[in-house]
Design a protein around this motif. Structure first.
Motif, PDB file in Angstrom:
ATOM      1  N   SER A  33      -0.046   9.377 -53.048  1.00 27.15           N
ATOM      2  CA  SER A  33      -0.078  10.604 -52.256  1.00 27.15           C
ATOM      3  C   SER A  33      -0.960  10.379 -51.032  1.00 27.15           C
ATOM      4  O   SER A  33      -2.063   9.840 -51.158  1.00 27.15           O
ATOM      5  N   ILE A  34      -0.462  10.774 -49.867  1.00 24.16           N
ATOM      6  CA  ILE A  34      -1.253  10.761 -48.642  1.00 24.16           C
ATOM      7  C   ILE A  34      -1.754  12.188 -48.460  1.00 24.16           C
ATOM      8  O   ILE A  34      -0.991  13.101 -48.144  1.00 24.16           O
ATOM      9  N   VAL A  35      -3.037  12.402 -48.687  1.00 19.23           N
ATOM     10  CA  VAL A  35      -3.585  13.755 -48.803  1.00 19.23           C
ATOM     11  C   VAL A  35      -3.957  14.347 -47.447  1.00 19.23           C
ATOM     12  O   VAL A  35      -3.594  15.484 -47.127  1.00 19.23           O
ATOM     13  N   GLY A  36      -4.715  13.624 -46.642  1.00 20.88           N
ATOM     14  CA  GLY A  36      -5.163  14.163 -45.365  1.00 20.88           C
ATOM     15  C   GLY A  36      -5.739  13.076 -44.487  1.00 20.88           C
ATOM     16  O   GLY A  36      -5.949  11.942 -44.924  1.00 20.88           O
ATOM     17  N   ILE A  37      -6.021  13.428 -43.221  1.00 24.41           N
ATOM     18  CA  ILE A  37      -6.566  12.470 -42.262  1.00 24.41           C
ATOM     19  C   ILE A  37      -7.780  13.088 -41.581  1.00 24.41           C
ATOM     20  O   ILE A  37      -7.769  14.267 -41.209  1.00 24.41           O
ATOM     21  N   HIS A  38      -8.852  12.303 -41.423  1.00 21.18           N
ATOM     22  CA  HIS A  38     -10.124  12.798 -40.882  1.00 21.18           C
ATOM     23  C   HIS A  38     -10.163  12.691 -39.358  1.00 21.18           C
ATOM     24  O   HIS A  38      -9.628  11.746 -38.778  1.00 21.18           O
ATOM     25  N   GLN A  39     -10.844  13.638 -38.738  1.00 21.63           N
ATOM     26  CA  GLN A  39     -11.125  13.502 -37.317  1.00 21.63           C
ATOM     27  C   GLN A  39     -12.115  12.365 -37.109  1.00 21.63           C
ATOM     28  O   GLN A  39     -12.788  11.918 -38.043  1.00 21.63           O
ATOM     29  N   THR A  40     -12.217  11.874 -35.874  1.00 19.25           N
ATOM     30  CA  THR A  40     -13.161  10.812 -35.548  1.00 19.25           C
ATOM     31  C   THR A  40     -14.265  11.387 -34.665  1.00 19.25           C
ATOM     32  O   THR A  40     -14.283  12.577 -34.349  1.00 19.25           O
ATOM     33  N   ASN A  41     -15.171  10.512 -34.237  1.00 18.96           N
ATOM     34  CA  ASN A  41     -16.230  10.977 -33.335  1.00 18.96           C
ATOM     35  C   ASN A  41     -15.665  11.351 -31.967  1.00 18.96           C
ATOM     36  O   ASN A  41     -16.331  12.033 -31.187  1.00 18.96           O
ATOM     37  N   LEU A  42     -14.422  10.949 -31.669  1.00 14.96           N
ATOM     38  CA  LEU A  42     -13.828  11.177 -30.356  1.00 14.96           C
ATOM     39  C   LEU A  42     -12.620  12.112 -30.407  1.00 14.96           C
ATOM     40  O   LEU A  42     -12.338  12.819 -29.438  1.00 14.96           O
ATOM     41  N   LEU A  43     -11.918  12.138 -31.532  1.00  9.32           N
ATOM     42  CA  LEU A  43     -10.645  12.859 -31.607  1.00  9.32           C
ATOM     43  C   LEU A  43     -10.647  13.875 -32.738  1.00  9.32           C
ATOM     44  O   LEU A  43     -11.156  13.616 -33.829  1.00  9.32           O
ATOM     45  N   PRO A  73     -10.159  26.726 -34.498  1.00  8.39           N
ATOM     46  CA  PRO A  73     -11.094  25.797 -35.150  1.00  8.39           C
ATOM     47  C   PRO A  73     -10.451  24.442 -35.410  1.00  8.39           C
ATOM     48  O   PRO A  73      -9.256  24.347 -35.655  1.00  8.39           O
ATOM     49  N   TYR A  74     -11.279  23.391 -35.306  1.00  5.72           N
ATOM     50  CA  TYR A  74     -10.799  22.034 -35.482  1.00  5.72           C
ATOM     51  C   TYR A  74     -11.038  21.588 -36.926  1.00  5.72           C
ATOM     52  O   TYR A  74     -12.181  21.488 -37.361  1.00  5.72           O
ATOM     53  N   PRO A  75      -9.993  21.315 -37.673  1.00  7.33           N
ATOM     54  CA  PRO A  75     -10.195  20.901 -39.070  1.00  7.33           C
ATOM     55  C   PRO A  75     -10.797  19.505 -39.142  1.00  7.33           C
ATOM     56  O   PRO A  75     -10.350  18.582 -38.450  1.00  7.33           O
ATOM     57  N   ALA A  76     -11.827  19.338 -39.969  1.00  3.95           N
ATOM     58  CA  ALA A  76     -12.429  18.015 -40.150  1.00  3.95           C
ATOM     59  C   ALA A  76     -11.439  17.070 -40.811  1.00  3.95           C
ATOM     60  O   ALA A  76     -11.429  15.863 -40.531  1.00  3.95           O
ATOM     61  N   VAL A  77     -10.592  17.622 -41.708  1.00  2.00           N
ATOM     62  CA  VAL A  77      -9.545  16.840 -42.358  1.00  2.00           C
ATOM     63  C   VAL A  77      -8.225  17.583 -42.167  1.00  2.00           C
ATOM     64  O   VAL A  77      -8.065  18.716 -42.642  1.00  2.00           O
ATOM     65  N   TYR A  78      -7.304  16.949 -41.479  1.00  2.00           N
ATOM     66  CA  TYR A  78      -5.993  17.555 -41.241  1.00  2.00           C
ATOM     67  C   TYR A  78      -5.113  17.313 -42.466  1.00  2.00           C
ATOM     68  O   TYR A  78      -4.915  16.163 -42.873  1.00  2.00           O
ATOM     69  N   PRO A  79      -4.561  18.377 -43.077  1.00  2.66           N
ATOM     70  CA  PRO A  79      -3.781  18.185 -44.304  1.00  2.66           C
ATOM     71  C   PRO A  79      -2.436  17.510 -44.024  1.00  2.66           C
ATOM     72  O   PRO A  79      -1.761  17.825 -43.040  1.00  2.66           O
TER      73      PRO A  79
END
Length: 353
Positions: free
Chosen positions: A255-265, A273-279
């Motif tokens: 399962s690919i659960v989510g993707i994290h933001q970076t220090n730049l993106l 609001p900007y999600p820290a982890v995009y589902p």
């Protein structure tokens, strides 16, 4: 009798000549031998932020003696490695008294010792291809450059003055022994020419966490290949589009659960609001068709120095569950994708004319 005397005279002359030649010849150098590092020389292994994307590290050598040390070949062995780490550039490095030098080494794949129960064959190690999902290292502490250490810039030292190392075979399968990281170093120190074997300290531990993540990466690769795809830039004030491609390998489930933001993106919508982890929520089975997820990208910040000095702004953390083991992997943009994204951030933020 005269013939014997004549032969004796010739022999005496030849012996005298040999003694004279030997006296004029350069004294023989000591033969290379296995030994410890000289007193006053210490070594450790660190990984800087700039090393992470390339899977490299630094062997940090500090010379507290009053004689210069010339270092040649450097090899790092660890039971968690499938093979051994070696210097990225073959050269000689002179380390002056009181100086510290960081010598860059390329890390090998990890020896995850995952064997097929029917054949006993070890699972192939990950290749570390840019753009593919590999272990996420951002959660662990990263060493910073030691103000007293200088990068390895090479030396004009005589290449023949330091012995070369004999290559050793790679490890193949079997669980790794308890962690023990050693450096084998060819060096010249005063009149000594030798090959030293030294235990390496790890001031900020990173190898154990790296081992665990990369072995999780192998489990994921059994089920799917995850890559970053096409990037479509946007006008200022609008989110860009970055494709995330998930292709089943027909060998397992994940399962690919989510993707994290970076220090730049970060991820849209613009204004937060900007999600820290995009589902993401993509499940992969053996018969799954290829899937593409569109990520709405927005700059997380517009500081000019952050963009100019970026090292990890295009390396995302990817939350996955592979074969019942959950963890966070690393998903890095290719150099071409990184260039496109950084150019877009500069334009979106008004940092370029």
């Amino acid at each position: 009798m005269r013939r014997v005397a004549g032969v004796s005279a010739v022999a005496a002359v030849l012996t005298a000549v040999a003694v004279l030649v030997a006296g004029c010849a350069e004294p023989p150098r000591p033969q290379p031998s296995a030994t410890a590092l000289p007193g006053g020389i210490t070594a450790s292994i660190v990984q800087l932020r700039s090393d992470v994307a390339e899977r490299q590290a630094q062997v940090r050598i500090h010379n507290t003696d009053d004689e210069p040390l010339v270092v040649g070949t450097v090899r790092v062995d660890d039971p968690r490695f499938l093979g051994h780490a070696v210097r990225t550039i073959r050269r000689q490095t002179e380390i002056q008294p009181g100086a510290t030098v960081d010598i860059r080494v390329q890390l090998p794949p990890m020896n995850c010792a995952a064997e097929d129960t029917s054949t006993g064959a070890p699972t192939p190690a990950p290749t570390g291809t840019a753009g593919a999902a590999t272990p996420e290292p951002t959660a662990e502490p990263q060493a910073t450059a030691d103000p007293g250490a200088t990068p390895d810039t090479g030396s004009s030292a005589d290449p023949s003055a330091v012995p070369e190392l004999t290559p050793v075979p790679s490890r193949t399968g079997g669980p790794p022994d308890p962690a023990s990281t050693r450096a084998t170093v060819g060096y010249r120190f005063g009149a000594s020419i030798a090959i030293a074997v030294a235990e390496l300290s790890e001031p900020i531990p990173f190898l154990s966490a790296m081992y665990e993540r990369e072995c999780l990466g192998e489990r994921l690769s059994d089920a799917a290949t995850v890559t970053l795809g096409a990037f479509t830039p946007s006008a200022p004030g609008e989110p860009a589009d970055l494709e995330l491609n998930v292709d089943a390998t027909s060998r397992g489930e994940a399962s690919i659960v989510g993707i994290h933001q970076t220090n730049l993106l970060s991820f849209g919508p613009v204004g937060g609001p900007y999600p820290a982890v995009y589902p993401i929520g993509v499940a992969v089975a053996e018969d799954s068709a290829p899937q593409t997820v569109h990520l709405p990208l927005v700059p997380a910040r517009c500081d000019a120095h952050v963009v100019a000095e970026d090292k990890r702004g295009t390396v995302f953390g990817l939350d996955v569950d592979a074969e019942g083991t959950a963890g966070t992997m690393q998903l890095a943009a290719t150099p071409e994708q990184r260039g496109e994204i950084l150019s877009w951030v500069s334009s979106w933020c008004g940092l370029t004319p």
